[in-house]
Design an enzyme around this catalytic site. Structure first.
Site, PDB file in Angstrom:
ATOM      1  N   LYS A 141      -9.408   1.966  -1.940  1.00  0.00           N
ATOM      2  CA  LYS A 141      -9.619   1.422  -0.587  1.00  0.00           C
ATOM      3  C   LYS A 141     -10.961   1.849  -0.004  1.00  0.00           C
ATOM      4  O   LYS A 141     -11.258   3.049   0.074  1.00  0.00           O
ATOM      5  CB  LYS A 141      -8.474   1.891   0.315  1.00  0.00           C
ATOM      6  CG  LYS A 141      -8.479   1.325   1.727  1.00  0.00           C
ATOM      7  CD  LYS A 141      -7.204   1.768   2.454  1.00  0.00           C
ATOM      8  CE  LYS A 141      -7.091   1.219   3.857  1.00  0.00           C
ATOM      9  NZ  LYS A 141      -5.807   1.640   4.485  1.00  0.00           N
TER      10      LYS A 141
ATOM     11  N   CYS B 133      -4.827  -3.011   2.746  1.00  0.00           N
ATOM     12  CA  CYS B 133      -4.538  -2.919   4.183  1.00  0.00           C
ATOM     13  C   CYS B 133      -5.728  -3.221   5.081  1.00  0.00           C
ATOM     14  O   CYS B 133      -6.092  -4.369   5.252  1.00  0.00           O
ATOM     15  CB  CYS B 133      -3.916  -1.572   4.521  1.00  0.00           C
ATOM     16  SG  CYS B 133      -3.179  -1.614   6.176  1.00  0.00           S
TER      17      CYS B 133
ATOM     18  N   GLU C  50       0.864  -1.203   0.000  1.00  0.00           N
ATOM     19  CA  GLU C  50       0.000   0.000   0.000  1.00  0.00           C
ATOM     20  C   GLU C  50       0.893   1.243   0.000  1.00  0.00           C
ATOM     21  O   GLU C  50       1.945   1.255   0.643  1.00  0.00           O
ATOM     22  CB  GLU C  50      -0.844  -0.027   1.287  1.00  0.00           C
ATOM     23  CG  GLU C  50      -1.659   1.237   1.552  1.00  0.00           C
ATOM     24  CD  GLU C  50      -2.263   1.266   2.966  1.00  0.00           C
ATOM     25  OE1 GLU C  50      -1.614   0.790   3.925  1.00  0.00           O
ATOM     26  OE2 GLU C  50      -3.393   1.774   3.092  1.00  0.00           O
TER      27      GLU C  50
HETATM   28  N1  CDV Z   1      -3.032   1.376   6.628  1.00  0.00           N
HETATM   29  C1  CDV Z   1      -3.954   0.744   7.381  1.00  0.00           C
HETATM   30  O1  CDV Z   1      -5.092   0.549   6.938  1.00  0.00           O
HETATM   31  N2  CDV Z   1      -3.576   0.352   8.617  1.00  0.00           N
HETATM   32  C2  CDV Z   1      -4.470  -0.259   9.569  1.00  0.00           C
HETATM   33  C3  CDV Z   1      -4.060   0.073  10.981  1.00  0.00           C
HETATM   34  C4  CDV Z   1      -4.295   1.490  11.297  1.00  0.00           C
HETATM   35  C5  CDV Z   1      -4.782  -0.779  12.009  1.00  0.00           C
HETATM   36  C6  CDV Z   1      -4.533  -1.766   9.410  1.00  0.00           C
HETATM   37  O2  CDV Z   1      -5.656  -2.311   9.432  1.00  0.00           O
HETATM   38  O3  CDV Z   1      -3.498  -2.416   9.325  1.00  0.00           O
END
Ligand code: CDV
Length: 308
Positions: A123, A168, A46
């Site tokens: 996202k 993510c 990401e």
């Molecule tokens: N970049 C992200 O989406 N990070 C989140 C953190 C903040 C918990 C994740 O779900 O890994």
């Protein structure tokens, strides 16, 4: 057998002062390594081109926009596309996208072996907050800098397989995998930037964070009979540690490749897409076994509502 040798190209830390050109050099080095290992596809994290800038509070729009790409490929990323085309390797990576309408998304793209963009994902699940939070050890301002993705969870035919993407925090939500599972996905690729500690209480340790990341991806893979490739940006960025733990997961939910360090590292596995068939035609044969008449709350409700 429909085999794709997939490389997960974990990136070590990228500091705030690092240029995109310097990062692309590192991505190219991983691409060359992947070519030597016979990869047909390489997946990067990401927001692969910059530091994880949502940890920084910014007010000036020009300062914020400097982290965003207005074209893909652009000047900095064209060498990556050119080399991927020459090597015949499909790639996927994340970046901050600013559209011609001045909309801002946390985006990833997927190319074919000729470096043509065949898929774009934005996202959907944006973690964090939108205003400065003095109680946090560091900020997580994705809700300030991005709007939620507007493209859903499509899958694309690429390299003779059905491929999808998420980014993510999306990887923690079962609905994400199922949306793609219902389109027959065989390979889900995703990148992440996950702090090694929780910004709100600092108590949730690295071991638990790695466990939850892996648990989410292995469950998503098994319950949808799909390969999952999760790739980290890791190490200490601007004094803030990001966890590593990049993995490749098979359609039975087993981890078949795992990164060992927190730096630039390539993990590789020969993924046979036909291994998805067993799960898709037995226990997770959705057409035969799903009971949608009982799943109404999944889309009609967000928070918890106790029965009256
Ligand atoms: N970049 C992200 O989406 N990070 C989140 C953190 C903040 C918990 C994740 O779900 O890994």
């Amino acid at each position: 057998m429909r085999e794709i040798v997939v490389g997960g190209a974990q990136l070590g830390p990228i500091q705030r002062a690092d240029s995109r050109a310097a990062v692309v050099e590192r991505m190219l080095a991983l691409l060359e390594r992947a070519a030597k290992e016979g990869c047909g596809m390489v997946v990067y994290p990401e927001l692969a081109l910059t530091t994880f800038f949502p940890r920084h509070w910014m007010e000036e729009q020009a300062e914020i926009d400097a982290w965003f790409e207005t074209e893909m490929p652009g000047d900095a990323t064209r060498p990556l596309f050119d080399r991927a085309r020459a090597l015949g390797i499909a790639i996927s990576f994340g970046y901050a996208e600013r559209t011609p309408e001045d909309r801002h998304f946390n985006t990833s793209i997927l190319t074919d072996r000729a470096a043509r963009i065949v898929g774009t994902y934005r996202k959907v699940h944006l973690p964090g907050h939108s205003e400065y939070d003095a109680d946090r050890a560091f900020q997580h301002l994705e809700k300030r800098y991005f709007e939620p993705g507007d493209l859903g969870f499509p899958v694309w035919r690429n390299l003779d397989a059905w491929m999808g993407m998420c980014i993510c925090n999306d990887r923690r939500w079962p609905e994400v995998y199922r949306e793609m599972g219902l389109q027959g996905v065989e390979l889900i690729v995703l990148g992440y930037n996950t702090p090694s500690v929780n910004s709100q209480n600092g108590a949730e340790g690295l071991e638990q964070r790695l466990y939850h990341s892996e648990l989410s991806m292995t469950a998503g893979a098994y319950q949808n009979a799909t390969w999952v490739v999760g790739v980290a940006k890791a190490g200490e960025e601007d004094g803030h540690p990001l966890m590593a733990g990049s993995i490749i997961v098979d359609p039975n939910g087993y981890v078949v490749a795992r990164a060992e360090g927190e730096g630039d590292e390539l993990i590789v596995h020969a993924c046979d897409m036909d291994r998805c068939t067993f799960g898709k035609t037995t226990i997770f044969d959705f057409a035969r076994h799903r009971r949608t008449e009982h799943y109404g709350r999944i889309t009609s409700q967000t928070g918890v509502v106790h029965p009256e």
